[in-house]
Design an enzyme around this catalytic site. Structure first.
Site, short mmCIF file in Angstrom:
data_model
loop_
_atom_site.label_atom_id
_atom_site.label_comp_id
_atom_site.label_asym_id
_atom_site.label_seq_id
_atom_site.Cartn_x
_atom_site.Cartn_y
_atom_site.Cartn_z
CG ASP A 288 -1.94 1.06 1.23
OD1 ASP A 288 -2.71 1.12 0.26
OD2 ASP A 288 -2.00 1.85 2.19
CG ASP B 295 -8.86 3.25 1.06
OD1 ASP B 295 -9.45 2.92 2.12
OD2 ASP B 295 -7.63 3.30 0.96
CD GLU C 278 -2.07 2.78 -3.30
OE1 GLU C 278 -2.10 3.74 -4.11
OE2 GLU C 278 -1.91 2.93 -2.09
#
Length: 498
Positions: free
Chosen positions: A290, A386, A333
């Site tokens: 991430d 998200d 990401e």
């Protein structure tokens, strides 16, 4: 077009439809693997498996390496003779099946797990597991945390606030049962997880795990290794991580995590990250990292600030951290504020990046999230955990943006030879799914919310907020329908994805 084209579903384990208020590593997880196989999907993407803390976020954990005991399956514990059926019924009778109630899990499940541990026969295998020491620090941290009613470690009594070997020895000697309980949760998790992972492999399903870039302040890592972070002399927060203001948030995002002291980590040859990735690949087949851009440069804000407006960009380790990790099956990401430094790092590592189709249909033909602009080395999503569900996004477009959105969709469908269906908003979402399958992206992965074309009440997380709605979404058994299975299987066959 690559022959190694794959498709999959993003669904965290907590969202599985068990009778005990939260998804677990039990029969429903095995059934979901069966669903994936029959739907001709080959990737199951999950969120971090770490324990959750205040706010229930798997991206704010007390440990970067420990495993979430809430995911332990009570029926498996019953089969092992560690719980009675009536013990399990206690949680079942108070659970709301529609959302995860983390407060209830804290109140009810931890005592149930302690009861299971009290019935556990400490054998040589478990003794050897304890002796390995892999989860020693986590168990000590949780034992002390429980002694302080689970408040943050900076609010503990002075005696416990600073790590020392002497303190650890004292905790193990004086609170041995509690210490062993927390280690047992890890032992049992690995037993249940390894069986599930073996079943997934047997059925051709790869599991994609997730590593948050940052660590929570209230964590065993900050407590034991404060030198790894940029802190004040008393180990209080000095700089915190965040994201600068942009078109979505005028104040930016203030995440509150401590930032790494990368100069110290370099001197230590990045041992923390080397171990972290080693642990991750023992659990998963593919690892998504991430906020990958933070390895090039990261945005840091003084801990005294109330918003992220007044932050500064600082250098991360860049390629130096990854130069010996190019053979690892990592997904980066690469979203957010992307500049030449991030682009260079992505090129150097050659890790697949991410494309989000929710950002694509804005009338700009050069938009990098448009399927027709993809290259192969990417994972395509409509949105991640998200993002708001796509149906909600479409419904909230004003008339002008809605018109642009639909016109863009029609053009993309023509370019990729995908049948366009704009009869209703749900049909638009379904068409977007097919566009993702048709694209050249290496992986096409979609949330269950978008595969089912669900509305805003199914949103998994609203970033930078703390709410009981965050992280609590769950599917029902009827969501895994034959109709959905057949639709996904047809896409995989049509667009040559496994």
């Amino acid at each position: 077009m690559s022959k190694n084209r794959k498709a999959g579903i993003l669904l965290h384990i907590t969202s599985l439809p068990t009778e005990y208020g939260v998804g677990t590593l039990g029969k429903e997880a095995y059934q979901f693997i069966d669903f994936l196989k029959e739907a001709k999907q080959s990737i199951w993407q999950v969120l971090p498996l770490v324990p959750t803390n205040y706010g229930d976020s798997p991206y704010q954990s007390v440990s970067s390496s420990a495993l979430n005991y809430y995911l332990l399956d009570l029926d498996i514990l019953h089969e092992k003779g560690l719980l009675l059926k009536k013990d399990c019924q206690e949680l079942k009778s108070t659970s709301n099946s529609k959302r995860v109630n983390y407060s209830l899990l804290f109140e009810k499940k931890i005592p149930l797990l302690k009861k299971a541990f009290s019935n556990f026969n400490i054998d040589d295998d478990f003794k050897n597991f304890v002796k390995q020491g892999k989860y020693k620090d986590f168990a000590i941290f949780m034992t002390i945390k429980a002694m302080h009613n689970y408040v943050s470690f900076d609010k503990w009594n002075d005696k416990y606030r600073v790590y020392s070997d002497k303190l650890c020895d004292e905790i193990i000697n004086e609170h041995n049962d509690d210490y062993l309980f927390w280690i047992w949760t890890q032992y049992e998790f690995l037993s249940q997880w390894n069986s599930l992972h073996k079943y997934a492999k047997k059925n051709g399903i790869q599991i994609m795990g997730d590593i948050p870039l940052y660590i929570a302040y209230d964590s065993v890592e900050v407590w034991k290794y404060p030198q790894m972070f940029i802190l004040n002399s008393d180990n209080s927060l000095k700089l915190v991580a965040g994201c600068p203001p942009d078109g979505f948030t005028a104040d930016g995002q203030l995440w509150g995590n401590p930032v790494y002291d990368w100069q110290y980590m370099k001197k230590d040859n990045y041992s923390f990250w080397n171990n972290r990735l080693k642990n991750a690949f023992e659990l998963y087949d593919i690892v998504r990292i991430d906020h990958f851009r933070g390895f090039d440069r990261f945005y840091a804000v003084s801990s005294t600030e109330k918003t992220a407006r007044n932050g500064k960009w600082l250098d991360g380790p860049k390629f130096d951290l990854f130069k010996d990790k190019l053979d690892l099956n990592i997904v980066a990401e690469d979203l957010g504020v992307i500049d030449d430094g991030v682009r260079l790092l992505m090129k150097q590592t050659n890790y697949p990046g991410m494309k989000i189709m929710q950002f694509a249909f804005d009338g700009n033909s050069d938009n990098e999230h448009k399927p027709s602009n993809f290259t192969e080395n990417f994972v395509v999503y409509i949105g991640t955990h998200d993002n708001e569900p796509m149906l909600s996004y479409i419904k909230n477009l004003d008339d002008e943006r809605y018109k642009i959105f639909k016109n863009d969709m029609i053009k993309q469908c023509k370019l990729l030879n995908v049948p366009y269906n704009g009869n209703c908003n749900k049909a638009l979402v379904n068409t977007m799914v097919e566009l993702g399958y048709a694209s050249v992206a290496k992986y096409a992965i979609f949330t269950m919310q978008d595969l089912l074309a669900l509305d805003i009440d199914s949103r998994m997380n609203l970033p930078s907020t703390v709410s009981t709605d965050n992280w609590s979404y769950r599917i029902s058994k009827k969501d895994l329908s034959d109709k959905l299975k057949e639709r996904l299987a047809s896409y995989s066959k049509k667009y040559k994805r496994s």
